[in-house]
Design a protein around this motif. Structure first.
Motif, PDB file in Angstrom:
ATOM      1  N   ARG A  46      37.223 -76.926  94.596  1.00 11.80           N
ATOM      2  CA  ARG A  46      37.939 -77.200  95.842  1.00 11.80           C
ATOM      3  C   ARG A  46      38.863 -76.041  96.204  1.00 11.80           C
ATOM      4  NH1 ARG A  46      38.326 -82.058  93.193  1.00 11.80           N
ATOM      5  NH2 ARG A  46      40.553 -81.772  92.837  1.00 11.80           N
ATOM      6  N   LYS A  47      39.504 -75.443  95.216  1.00 12.61           N
ATOM      7  CA  LYS A  47      40.404 -74.309  95.469  1.00 12.61           C
ATOM      8  C   LYS A  47      39.636 -73.128  96.071  1.00 12.61           C
ATOM      9  CE  LYS A  47      44.451 -75.345  93.344  1.00 12.61           C
ATOM     10  NZ  LYS A  47      45.506 -75.701  94.253  1.00 12.61           N
ATOM     11  N   ARG A  48      38.433 -72.864  95.569  1.00 18.96           N
ATOM     12  CA  ARG A  48      37.629 -71.756  96.085  1.00 18.96           C
ATOM     13  C   ARG A  48      37.195 -72.032  97.528  1.00 18.96           C
ATOM     14  NH1 ARG A  48      33.411 -70.278  91.426  1.00 18.96           N
ATOM     15  NH2 ARG A  48      32.835 -68.649  92.894  1.00 18.96           N
ATOM     16  N   LEU A  49      36.850 -73.275  97.817  1.00 23.66           N
ATOM     17  CA  LEU A  49      36.481 -73.647  99.180  1.00 23.66           C
ATOM     18  C   LEU A  49      37.689 -73.527 100.114  1.00 23.66           C
ATOM     19  CD1 LEU A  49      34.234 -76.758  98.449  1.00 23.66           C
ATOM     20  CD2 LEU A  49      33.482 -74.437  98.997  1.00 23.66           C
ATOM     21  N   GLU A  50      38.824 -74.041  99.657  1.00 24.01           N
ATOM     22  CA  GLU A  50      40.060 -73.947 100.446  1.00 24.01           C
ATOM     23  C   GLU A  50      40.392 -72.492 100.766  1.00 24.01           C
ATOM     24  OE1 GLU A  50      43.217 -75.889  98.331  1.00 24.01           O
ATOM     25  OE2 GLU A  50      42.248 -77.847  98.454  1.00 24.01           O
ATOM     26  N   ALA A  51      40.289 -71.629  99.770  1.00 30.77           N
ATOM     27  CA  ALA A  51      40.618 -70.213  99.960  1.00 30.77           C
ATOM     28  C   ALA A  51      39.700 -69.579 101.003  1.00 30.77           C
ATOM     29  CB  ALA A  51      40.526 -69.467  98.629  1.00 30.77           C
ATOM     30  N   ALA A  52      38.415 -69.919 100.970  1.00 30.99           N
ATOM     31  CA  ALA A  52      37.470 -69.369 101.956  1.00 30.99           C
ATOM     32  C   ALA A  52      37.861 -69.808 103.362  1.00 30.99           C
ATOM     33  CB  ALA A  52      36.051 -69.814 101.627  1.00 30.99           C
ATOM     34  N   PHE A  53      38.236 -71.074 103.527  1.00 35.45           N
ATOM     35  CA  PHE A  53      38.645 -71.564 104.841  1.00 35.45           C
ATOM     36  C   PHE A  53      39.943 -70.901 105.294  1.00 35.45           C
ATOM     37  CE2 PHE A  53      36.223 -75.643 103.775  1.00 35.45           C
ATOM     38  CZ  PHE A  53      35.143 -75.290 104.578  1.00 35.45           C
ATOM     39  N   GLU A  54      40.910 -70.801 104.404  1.00 30.59           N
ATOM     40  CA  GLU A  54      42.203 -70.226 104.764  1.00 30.59           C
ATOM     41  C   GLU A  54      42.091 -68.762 105.165  1.00 30.59           C
ATOM     42  OE1 GLU A  54      44.671 -71.253 101.438  1.00 30.59           O
ATOM     43  OE2 GLU A  54      44.853 -73.338 102.104  1.00 30.59           O
ATOM     44  N   ARG A  55      41.171 -68.016 104.539  1.00 28.43           N
ATOM     45  CA  ARG A  55      40.960 -66.606 104.924  1.00 28.43           C
ATOM     46  C   ARG A  55      40.478 -66.494 106.368  1.00 28.43           C
ATOM     47  NH1 ARG A  55      38.946 -66.169  99.589  1.00 28.43           N
ATOM     48  NH2 ARG A  55      36.815 -66.537 100.311  1.00 28.43           N
ATOM     49  N   GLU A  56      39.868 -67.545 106.880  1.00 29.01           N
ATOM     50  CA  GLU A  56      39.339 -67.542 108.247  1.00 29.01           C
ATOM     51  C   GLU A  56      40.289 -68.199 109.251  1.00 29.01           C
ATOM     52  OE1 GLU A  56      36.542 -65.946 109.156  1.00 29.01           O
ATOM     53  OE2 GLU A  56      36.380 -65.300 107.069  1.00 29.01           O
ATOM     54  N   GLY A  57      41.499 -68.563 108.808  1.00 29.24           N
ATOM     55  CA  GLY A  57      42.491 -69.125 109.716  1.00 29.24           C
ATOM     56  C   GLY A  57      42.482 -70.638 109.818  1.00 29.24           C
ATOM     57  N   ILE A  58      41.858 -71.311 108.867  1.00 31.96           N
ATOM     58  CA  ILE A  58      41.828 -72.771 108.866  1.00 31.96           C
ATOM     59  C   ILE A  58      43.037 -73.304 108.118  1.00 31.96           C
ATOM     60  CG2 ILE A  58      40.604 -74.808 107.966  1.00 31.96           C
ATOM     61  CD1 ILE A  58      39.204 -73.602 110.353  1.00 31.96           C
ATOM     62  N   GLU A  59      43.713 -74.254 108.725  1.00 34.72           N
ATOM     63  CA  GLU A  59      44.830 -74.943 108.078  1.00 34.72           C
ATOM     64  C   GLU A  59      44.369 -76.362 107.773  1.00 34.72           C
ATOM     65  OE1 GLU A  59      49.069 -76.584 109.574  1.00 34.72           O
ATOM     66  OE2 GLU A  59      48.686 -74.464 109.940  1.00 34.72           O
TER      67      GLU A  59
END
Length: 102
Positions: A46-59
């Motif tokens: 989940r942390k790896r998925l979260e990090a991928a989303f956050e790099r693209e501007g997803i909150e």
């Protein structure tokens, strides 16, 4: 915390397929598919998925009443031009002809 619902919402905001998320996060396609279907997952996944989303501007959003994702964008201000110089945008801007008063 990333949930299956927020993962699907975030992918939708980014117009990503499962394959896109797998490539951006380094998590296997099958693992992501299982997670989004509601199967248990490791916290590290989940942390790896979260990090991928956050790099693209997803909150990611999760509180007592809401679970989901929001795309956060920030407009960056253009640096000012040096004194005495015209910005390229100013050169390209057309000024409308003035009409005589009626």
């Amino acid at each position: 915390m990333l949930t299956p619902e927020s993962s699907r919402a975030a992918r939708g905001l980014l117009d990503w397929t499962l394959k896109d998320l797998a490539l951006k996060s380094g998590v296997g396609f099958t693992t992501i598919s299982a997670f989004e279907s509601g199967r248990p997952s490791y916290a590290s996944t989940r942390k790896r998925l979260e990090a991928a989303f956050e790099r693209e501007g997803i909150e990611l959003i999760q509180d007592e009443t809401r679970i989901g994702a929001a795309l956060v964008t920030v407009r960056r201000r253009r640096a000012p031009s040096p004194p005495g110089a015209l910005a390229r945008a100013d050169l390209d801007r057309e000024t409308p002809a003035k009409r005589p008063p009626r």
